[in-house]
Structure formats: C-alpha cells, structure tokens
Design an enzyme around this catalytic site. Structure first.
Site, PDB file in Angstrom:
ATOM      1  N   HIS A 146       0.818  -1.222   0.000  1.00 53.82           N
ATOM      2  CA  HIS A 146       0.000   0.000   0.000  1.00 53.82           C
ATOM      3  C   HIS A 146       0.856   1.278   0.000  1.00 53.82           C
ATOM      4  CE1 HIS A 146      -3.664  -2.218   0.568  1.00 53.82           C
ATOM      5  NE2 HIS A 146      -3.269  -2.719   1.716  1.00 53.82           N
ATOM      6  N   ASP A 173      -2.820 -10.719  -1.677  1.00 55.06           N
ATOM      7  CA  ASP A 173      -3.301 -10.130  -0.428  1.00 55.06           C
ATOM      8  C   ASP A 173      -4.792  -9.826  -0.584  1.00 55.06           C
ATOM      9  OD1 ASP A 173      -1.935  -8.517   2.117  1.00 55.06           O
ATOM     10  OD2 ASP A 173      -3.817  -7.603   1.419  1.00 55.06           O
ATOM     11  N   HIS A 207      -6.289  -7.306   0.129  1.00 57.69           N
ATOM     12  CA  HIS A 207      -6.525  -5.912  -0.256  1.00 57.69           C
ATOM     13  C   HIS A 207      -5.763  -5.572  -1.528  1.00 57.69           C
ATOM     14  CE1 HIS A 207      -6.960  -6.374   4.145  1.00 57.69           C
ATOM     15  NE2 HIS A 207      -8.112  -5.804   3.850  1.00 57.69           N
TER      16      HIS A 207
HETATM   17 ZN   LIG Z   1      -4.109  -6.922   3.265  1.00 57.78          ZN
END
Ligand SMILES: [Zn+2]
Length: 363
Positions: free
Chosen positions: A137, A175, A177
């Site tokens: 991220h 993942d 996300h």
């Molecule tokens: Zn994650």
C-alpha cells in the site's frame, strides 16, 4: 530445470521483535505485530523446516538509504526517519511508528532484495521473504495501510537501476486488499505485469476495478480480479482461468508473489473464507507455471496476514507445495464453506474481465 533444489527463507530476529504497535493498542494498527513473524518461526521450527537440507536461512541484504530513494521521495524518507527517532506514536489511523520503524522498514526492503537476488544468482530455486512491515500500500510520498516502504516496488527499481536487469517481471498480488501503492509504480510499464486478486469492498472505498488495465505502453499489464466478500477456496482458485494463459503469453523471467494471507477465514482484517488449501493449491500451480516459464524462479514476499493462528499454517502450506509434498489441512479448519461459494458472481466477473482483456491477450 532445477539449480540445486534449494529454497531460501529470509529470516531476521528483528522482524519478530521490533516495530511493535504502541500501547494502548489502537485496534487496526495492533494487528501488524512482531508476533506475526514470531508465530511463523516458532511453528516452522516445530515442524523441523529449518532442519530440512533443502531450506537455507538467509539474512536480509544491508542496503544504503539511497536505495529507498529509488522508490520514495527524500522528504518522505527523512520524515519517517525523524518521526521514528521521536519514539512511539501514530501517524494516522493506519500507521504507527516506533524508534525502530525506519530501520526495520529499511531491512524489509533489504530482505526482499536478498530474496530476489539469491534466486536470480541461482544460489537457490525459490525464496520466501518473511519481512515486515508490509509494503504494497505504500506510495512514493506516503505510508498507507500498515505499510511504510514499498518493498516489492523498491526491489524491482533496485534491480533495474543497480543490476541493469531489464527482463520481464510478473507480480501476483494475493493479499486480500488491492495493492494500490504497488500498482502505481508500474501502471504504464509494459515490462512489469501486475495481477491482483483481492476482496472487492467498495464500502471501504477500495479501488482495484476490472477496468483499471494500465496506461500507455503498459495498457493490458495491470489486471484486477476482484472477489466478492466471503469468497471461498473454490472461488479463489478461479483466478487461474485468467492468470494461466496470461502468464504463458507474458513469459516473465521472474515471478514475485505479493503474499498476503488475509483472505484466510480467521483473519481479523480480511473478509474472505479461504483456508490453507487455497495457498497450498495456488503455490502448487504457480510453481508448475514458473517451472514451465522461467526455470522455477519464484519469490514470495510477505504482505498481510494477521491471524496469528492461521499465518504459520499458511506459510507452511506454501513451503509444503514448494517441496512438492502433500499437505493436510489443519484440524482447526473444520468449517465447511462450500455452501458459501460465490460461483455465479465470480463467473460474471470473470467473463466481464475476459472481454476487456481480449484487446491485449488471447484468452
Ligand atoms: Zn491486506
């Protein structure tokens, strides 16, 4: 085409002890804890993994600060360094800092680079980087979603810059996300394929839609396979219907897995219903593909995965698949989620995605 049949695991005690969330624990931040690595190492030791002569323990590479600058701005690097020196604190809802944060985040980049270089140099066949904090991220100028520096992006930029390594690389991000930081580094780069499977949670404002396909010359090399919330093992493995033909056409020299394990049903942050079987079967299949395509050069880099119960078993399932041995589901995974399958929705997503991808791939 085996080199020496060895698997490297990047291990460093600091990942299991440092950069602990401040107390009192802010709920979300507290999940990214050194206990994640402690639980994995303890279990792998108990299973005798480090006594296996196919396994090599490797320390992270020591890197200069200038390496971080390849992926992050000087201002941002200096900010993290300065804030770390102040000790425990919260940068925002999703980022905590300790006096060790800067050094540990730097070490996570060094661990990722080491995992890749050992495979590229043919010292080992595959590797797993047990590093934290996670990276996918993190953006050039800011930390995000528990991530400080973007370990994978930084490592690729290091290979490009320092080794003049210009071959094609595939990143498969599993993942739960979407890797909103990682994708941005290579969005217009045709030499890096970014394939992400993630829970689709628009309520929380996540991106990672099927029509985000890359830009310019990189159009078609960013691929998103969003899964409905509460997707199951059966649903997850549908990705190969798209991933398999694309990898065979892209023909990378290297396959990197952004290995988050937060789709596991026990994960406190993820919202899917996967068991270790998904990670075992995924690895088995991706290893076969890597052996066909790129001499088995396959590297797992730890991203998310916050269940201290499940994470050790997930990592063990990956190692078992790399060993080409059979894997038995642990007894705590007794729940049967087959009734929850989102097959109809998944088929719809798959056919829409295929339609978009036919402009770039034979699929
Ligand atoms: Zn994650």
């Amino acid at each position: 085409m085996t080199v020496n049949n060895k698997i490297g695991i990047i291990v460093d005690g600091d990942f299991a002890t440092k950069h602990a969330p401040p107390y009192p624990h802010p709920l979300f931040c507290s999940y990214e804890t050194p206990l994640r690595i402690q639980s994995v190492l303890t279990y792998l030791e108990k299973k005798g993994i480090f006594d296996n002569d196919r396994i090599i323990k490797i320390k992270p590479k020591l890197i200069e600060e200038s390496v971080i600058n390849l992926a992050h701005t000087k201002y941002y690097i200096d900010s993290i360094k300065h804030l770390s020196s102040l000790g425990n604190g919260l940068l925002n809802d999703e980022i905590f800092l300790t006096k060790d944060t800067f050094e540990l985040a730097k070490k996570a980049i060094g661990g990722t680079i080491q995992a890749i270089e050992y495979v590229l140099n043919k010292n080992i066949n595959q590797s797993i980087a047990l590093v934290r904090p996670p990276g996918h991220h993190a953006l050039r100028e800011t930390a995000s979603g528990l991530c400080i520096f973007n370990n994978i992006a930084n490592s690729i930029l290091y290979l490009r810059e320092k080794h003049h390594y210009d071959k094609k690389i595939a990143i498969i991000d599993i993942d739960s996300h979407f890797g909103d930081g990682l994708v941005q580094y290579f969005y217009d780069d045709p030499s890096v394929l970014y394939f992400s499977v993630h829970e689709f949670d628009f309520v929380e404002g996540d991106v990672g839609f099927i029509n985000e396909l890359g830009a310019g010359e990189g159009r078609g090399t960013s691929i998103n396979f969003p899964l409905p919330l509460n997707s199951t093992d059966e649903d997850f493995l549908e990705i190969f219907d798209i991933l398999d033909p694309i990898l065979k056409q892209f023909m990378p020299d290297l396959i990197l897995i952004a290995a988050g394990f937060d789709m596991h049903f026990t994960d406190p942050i993820g919202n899917c219903l996967l068991t270790t079987i998904s990670y075992f079967k995924f690895t088995k299949k991706i290893l076969e593909l890597a052996e066909d395509i790129c001499e088995g050069k396959l590297i797992y880099i730890l991203e998310g995965g916050y269940s201290l119960i499940a994470l050790p078993f997930c990592i063990h399932s990956v190692i078992t698949a790399l060993f080409k041995e059979e894997f038995k589901k642990p007894s705590f995974e007794y729940l049967d989620f087959s009734e929850n399958s989102k097959k109809i929705e998944i088929n719809k997503i798959k056919s829409s995605l295929k339609k978009l991808l036919t402009n770039y791939w034979t699929i």
